[in-house]
Write a protein that holds these residues in place. Structure first.
Motif, mmCIF file in Angstrom:
data_model
loop_
_atom_site.group_PDB
_atom_site.id
_atom_site.type_symbol
_atom_site.label_atom_id
_atom_site.label_comp_id
_atom_site.label_asym_id
_atom_site.label_seq_id
_atom_site.Cartn_x
_atom_site.Cartn_y
_atom_site.Cartn_z
ATOM 1 N N LEU A 52 -2.172 0.748 10.772
ATOM 2 C CA LEU A 52 -1.363 1.380 9.724
ATOM 3 C C LEU A 52 -0.071 1.980 10.258
ATOM 4 O O LEU A 52 0.839 2.264 9.463
ATOM 5 C CB LEU A 52 -2.150 2.515 9.034
ATOM 6 C CG LEU A 52 -3.329 2.091 8.162
ATOM 7 C CD1 LEU A 52 -4.608 1.996 8.983
ATOM 8 C CD2 LEU A 52 -3.528 3.025 7.005
ATOM 9 N N ASP A 79 -1.719 7.685 17.417
ATOM 10 C CA ASP A 79 -0.564 8.054 16.590
ATOM 11 C C ASP A 79 0.496 8.717 17.468
ATOM 12 O O ASP A 79 0.181 9.573 18.290
ATOM 13 C CB ASP A 79 -1.015 9.004 15.466
ATOM 14 C CG ASP A 79 0.029 9.120 14.372
ATOM 15 O OD1 ASP A 79 1.155 9.559 14.678
ATOM 16 O OD2 ASP A 79 -0.264 8.770 13.213
ATOM 17 N N LYS A 91 8.032 -5.249 7.441
ATOM 18 C CA LYS A 91 6.596 -5.402 7.154
ATOM 19 C C LYS A 91 6.251 -6.883 6.949
ATOM 20 O O LYS A 91 5.186 -7.344 7.384
ATOM 21 C CB LYS A 91 6.209 -4.608 5.898
ATOM 22 C CG LYS A 91 6.281 -3.105 6.037
ATOM 23 C CD LYS A 91 5.303 -2.524 7.040
ATOM 24 C CE LYS A 91 3.863 -2.587 6.608
ATOM 25 N NZ LYS A 91 2.968 -1.861 7.533
ATOM 26 N N SER A 96 7.696 4.065 7.334
ATOM 27 C CA SER A 96 7.213 3.662 6.007
ATOM 28 C C SER A 96 8.150 3.953 4.839
ATOM 29 O O SER A 96 7.817 3.616 3.709
ATOM 30 C CB SER A 96 5.870 4.351 5.738
ATOM 31 O OG SER A 96 6.076 5.741 5.558
ATOM 32 N N ILE A 117 -1.737 7.760 4.578
ATOM 33 C CA ILE A 117 -2.909 6.908 4.324
ATOM 34 C C ILE A 117 -3.860 6.962 5.519
ATOM 35 O O ILE A 117 -5.084 7.048 5.359
ATOM 36 C CB ILE A 117 -2.478 5.449 4.037
ATOM 37 C CG1 ILE A 117 -1.534 5.399 2.827
ATOM 38 C CG2 ILE A 117 -3.702 4.565 3.774
ATOM 39 C CD1 ILE A 117 -0.887 4.042 2.579
ATOM 40 N N TYR A 148 12.948 -2.056 5.444
ATOM 41 C CA TYR A 148 11.526 -1.697 5.558
ATOM 42 C C TYR A 148 10.639 -2.886 5.185
ATOM 43 O O TYR A 148 9.783 -3.309 5.970
ATOM 44 C CB TYR A 148 11.189 -0.494 4.654
ATOM 45 C CG TYR A 148 9.698 -0.369 4.403
ATOM 46 C CD1 TYR A 148 8.841 0.058 5.419
ATOM 47 C CD2 TYR A 148 9.129 -0.715 3.169
ATOM 48 C CE1 TYR A 148 7.465 0.132 5.206
ATOM 49 C CE2 TYR A 148 7.763 -0.637 2.956
ATOM 50 C CZ TYR A 148 6.935 -0.215 3.979
ATOM 51 O OH TYR A 148 5.573 -0.153 3.769
HETATM 52 P P1 NAD Z 1 3.320 7.513 6.888
HETATM 53 O O1 NAD Z 1 4.783 7.406 7.146
HETATM 54 O O2 NAD Z 1 2.792 8.662 6.098
HETATM 55 O O3 NAD Z 1 2.541 7.526 8.290
HETATM 56 C C1 NAD Z 1 2.844 6.650 9.334
HETATM 57 C C2 NAD Z 1 2.114 7.135 10.593
HETATM 58 O O4 NAD Z 1 2.377 6.209 11.651
HETATM 59 C C3 NAD Z 1 2.564 8.517 11.071
HETATM 60 O O5 NAD Z 1 1.437 9.312 11.399
HETATM 61 C C4 NAD Z 1 3.389 8.203 12.316
HETATM 62 O O6 NAD Z 1 3.358 9.253 13.289
HETATM 63 C C5 NAD Z 1 2.709 6.936 12.819
HETATM 64 N N1 NAD Z 1 3.600 6.099 13.633
HETATM 65 C C6 NAD Z 1 4.845 5.627 13.304
HETATM 66 N N2 NAD Z 1 5.348 4.898 14.302
HETATM 67 C C7 NAD Z 1 4.416 4.871 15.282
HETATM 68 C C8 NAD Z 1 4.348 4.264 16.564
HETATM 69 N N3 NAD Z 1 5.362 3.549 17.048
HETATM 70 N N4 NAD Z 1 3.227 4.439 17.302
HETATM 71 C C9 NAD Z 1 2.187 5.173 16.833
HETATM 72 N N5 NAD Z 1 2.208 5.783 15.634
HETATM 73 C C10 NAD Z 1 3.301 5.639 14.869
HETATM 74 O O7 NAD Z 1 2.901 6.143 6.235
HETATM 75 P P2 NAD Z 1 1.824 5.819 5.090
HETATM 76 O O8 NAD Z 1 2.446 6.005 3.772
HETATM 77 O O9 NAD Z 1 0.568 6.526 5.429
HETATM 78 O O10 NAD Z 1 1.657 4.249 5.323
HETATM 79 C C11 NAD Z 1 0.689 3.746 6.233
HETATM 80 C C12 NAD Z 1 0.783 2.241 6.254
HETATM 81 O O11 NAD Z 1 0.550 1.707 4.956
HETATM 82 C C13 NAD Z 1 2.154 1.705 6.694
HETATM 83 O O12 NAD Z 1 1.942 0.566 7.494
HETATM 84 C C14 NAD Z 1 2.831 1.327 5.379
HETATM 85 O O13 NAD Z 1 3.755 0.289 5.570
HETATM 86 C C15 NAD Z 1 1.640 0.871 4.562
HETATM 87 N N6 NAD Z 1 1.800 1.016 3.108
HETATM 88 C C16 NAD Z 1 2.034 2.246 2.554
HETATM 89 C C17 NAD Z 1 2.129 2.372 1.162
HETATM 90 C C18 NAD Z 1 2.368 3.710 0.499
HETATM 91 O O14 NAD Z 1 2.442 3.758 -0.725
HETATM 92 N N7 NAD Z 1 2.451 4.799 1.227
HETATM 93 C C19 NAD Z 1 2.014 1.244 0.359
HETATM 94 C C20 NAD Z 1 1.820 -0.002 0.966
HETATM 95 C C21 NAD Z 1 1.679 -0.096 2.341
#
Ligand code: NAD
Ligand code: TDX
Length: 339
Positions: free
Chosen positions: A81, A33, A154, A85, A12, A150
């Motif tokens: 974000l 990141d 959150k 995840s 995202i 997870y």
């Molecule tokens: P993702 O796992 O694809 O990406 C997460 C990113 O965060 C990665 O680039 C990772 O390198 C970075 N990251 C992780 N830990 C870190 C840290 N300690 N410091 C810096 N960077 C760090 O996740 P996503 O699916 O893109 O989700 C993004 C956000 O949206 C998350 O907070 C997730 O909880 C939320 N979310 C996702 C969905 C979904 O359907 N994918 C739905 C609801 C909420």
């Protein structure tokens, strides 16, 4: 406006960074990141020579670094974000989720409070509400009742964020969205995993009987909502974001097989995920009313386009499933298929 996007190299986050550069061209987007297994700079090659996008590799848990970035880049607001995840990984090992999602969020909140930032947008999830029965919708006042390590990490981050508004007066907004789909999703999540397996003629592992329901939100619609929540959301409020597209998992899997042109005999029903939430469904009327947002993608068409993106971008996900993370994927399949 100078905005700090955390996790901007994930699924995202990378879509959001590109969305902001396109739709808010005057903004500087600073992307912090850590590049965990889920972060990939290749997602942002389009922005390689863009002076308004600044990439910083680092951990949100590193307070010194976060303070430095906020000061150096004259950050006005944070869109948070970065997170661990994936629900299945949180069942295999919860600790990383508590460190990144709970403690990491707290570090960012402290930094935002001391730097007196104008807004902190916390990207939470509908999973904080737990599970629905066959009817009903999550509203922003539904009690939090998370099921997995997870979703509980959150929920903790979401509540700490709201507490920073009540206790310290920090201007925070929390968004809770449903399952996203679209390009650049790491192929451990349902849709890209099933596409990759279908293309490679591997079994498609469907948990239990496949009747669990998710609401699907196109990632671009989500990015539009996050931008509006940052600009127009009311201080201390939560906003649900959903795609109005409830589907059973098995419907999704069959639709993917149809687009890829592979037989349904590839479907393999496997042991259920522990604590598997049965159904998510979102009432997003508050976001529609207060943010002036509405999803614009039609699910069946956008799912087809998404599957085509994975067909057209095989090297992107093949490097992941057969490269450094092959052992994870192989052991996951072995465990699931035994069930
Ligand atoms: P993702 O796992 O694809 O990406 C997460 C990113 O965060 C990665 O680039 C990772 O390198 C970075 N990251 C992780 N830990 C870190 C840290 N300690 N410091 C810096 N960077 C760090 O996740 P996503 O699916 O893109 O989700 C993004 C956000 O949206 C998350 O907070 C997730 O909880 C939320 N979310 C996702 C969905 C979904 O359907 N994918 C739905 C609801 C909420
Ligand atoms: O192999 C699988 N087989 C299967 O049946 C996988 C990976 C998933 N599933 C099922 C479990 C869920 O009912 O598909 C559904 C979707 O699973 P995931 O893609 O793992 O997503 P989910 O657990 O619903 O969580 C997602 O949406 C909410 C994101 O990963 C979270 O970050 C977000 O908060």
């Amino acid at each position: 406006m100078n905005v700090l996007v955390t996790g901007g190299c994930g699924f995202i986050g990378s879509n959001l960074v590109k969305y902001l550069r396109k739709h808010r061209p005057s903004w500087k987007v600073v992307n912090l990141d850590k590049l965990t297994y889920a972060g990939n700079l290749e997602n942002l090659t389009d922005l390689e020579n863009d002076p308004q996008h600044v990439f910083v590799r680092g951990d949100i848990g590193n307070r010194e670094l976060v303070d430095h970035v906020i000061l150096k880049e004259k950050i006005d607001a944070i869109m948070h974000l970065a997170a661990e995840s994936h629900v299945d990984r949180s069942i295999l090992g919860p600790e990383a989720f508590i460190v990144a999602n709970v403690l990491g969020t707290n570090v960012l909140l402290e930094a935002a409070r001391h730097a007196r930032l104008s807004r902190f947008l916390m990207v939470s999830t509908d999973e904080v509400y737990g599970s629905l029965g066959p009817t009903g919708l999550f509203t922003e006042t539904t009690p939090l009742d998370p099921s997995s390590p997870y979703s509980s990490s959150k929920a903790a981050a979401d509540l700490i964020t709201l507490a920073y508004e009540r206790t310290f007066g920090l201007d925070v907004v929390v968004t809770r969205c449903s399952n996203n789909y679209g390009p650049y999703q790491f192929p451990e999540k349902l849709i890209p995993l099933m596409v990759a397996n279908a293309i490679n003629d591997k079994p498609l592992p469907v948990y239990a009987d496949g009747t669990n329901v998710r609401d699907w939100l196109h990632v671009e619609d989500h990015c539009a909502a996050l931008t509006l929540a940052l600009e127009k959301g009311k201080k201390g409020e939560c906003y649900n974001i959903g795609g109005d597209s409830e589907r059973q998992n098995i419907q999704i899997v069959k639709a993917i097989l149809a687009v890829v042109g592979k037989p349904e005999s590839l479907i393999k029903y496997v042991k259920d995920r522990p604590g598997h939430d049965k159904r998510y469904a979102i009432d997003a009327s508050k976001s529609r009313r207060e943010l002036g947002w509405a999803p614009s993608h039609v699910f069946e068409k956008a799912l087809g386009d998404t599957v085509k993106w994975y067909l057209d971008n095989r090297p992107w996900w093949e490097r992941i499933v057969s490269g450094a993370y092959k052992t994870y994927f192989d052991s996951q399949y072995a465990t699931r298929l035994k069930g």
